[in-house]
Design an enzyme around this catalytic site. Structure first.
Site, PDB file in Angstrom:
ATOM      1  N   PHE A   1       0.838  -1.193   0.000  1.00  0.00           N
ATOM      2  CA  PHE A   1       0.000   0.000   0.000  1.00  0.00           C
ATOM      3  C   PHE A   1       0.875   1.246   0.000  1.00  0.00           C
ATOM      4  O   PHE A   1       2.088   1.165   0.222  1.00  0.00           O
ATOM      5  CB  PHE A   1      -0.980  -0.001   1.184  1.00  0.00           C
ATOM      6  N   CYS A   2       0.254   2.393  -0.272  1.00  0.00           N
ATOM      7  CA  CYS A   2       1.000   3.651  -0.366  1.00  0.00           C
ATOM      8  C   CYS A   2       0.070   4.819  -0.047  1.00  0.00           C
ATOM      9  O   CYS A   2      -0.826   4.678   0.782  1.00  0.00           O
ATOM     10  CB  CYS A   2       1.628   3.792  -1.750  1.00  0.00           C
ATOM     11  N   ARG A   3       0.260   5.958  -0.700  1.00  0.00           N
ATOM     12  CA  ARG A   3      -0.579   7.129  -0.442  1.00  0.00           C
ATOM     13  C   ARG A   3      -1.877   7.073  -1.242  1.00  0.00           C
ATOM     14  O   ARG A   3      -2.937   7.413  -0.749  1.00  0.00           O
ATOM     15  CB  ARG A   3       0.189   8.420  -0.760  1.00  0.00           C
TER      16      ARG A   3
END
Length: 105
Positions: A68-70
């Protein structure tokens, strides 16, 4: 054909991801260390996108992996890199806030 539109416009089904989290999936935040320091999912590991390919060892032996990330863009790229290197157990968790919300349910 209609399945494509349904997937595009329906709310994301998070049941499977919640199950993976409960089962102890390896949670990997692929944002930069600076972004990670500003806030992250408790228990997650920070492996920035530009280091994923050189740190494949860290993913080996993990039953399930959630990246996951932003926004979900970099985690999509990380999923592709991992899959190109033979990992079949990778889920794009989207944003770190989404994953965090599932953990805190």
């Amino acid at each position: 054909m209609f399945g494509i539109f349904k997937n595009m416009f329906s709310k994301k089904d998070t049941t499977q991801m919640e199950k993976l989290i409960k089962e102890g999936a390896f949670l990997v935040d692929v944002r930069t260390p600076a972004e990670f320091a500003e806030g992250h999912v408790k228990g997650s590991t920070n492996i920035p996108l530009d280091q994923v390919a050189s740190q494949l060892e860290k993913f080996k032996g993990k039953e399930q992996i959630i990246v996951f990330c932003r926004s979900g863009n970099r985690s999509g790229q990380a999923k592709m890199i991992l899959e190109q290197n033979g990992f079949k157990n990778v889920t794009n968790g989207g944003t770190w806030q989404d994953v965090n919300e599932m953990i805190n349910k």
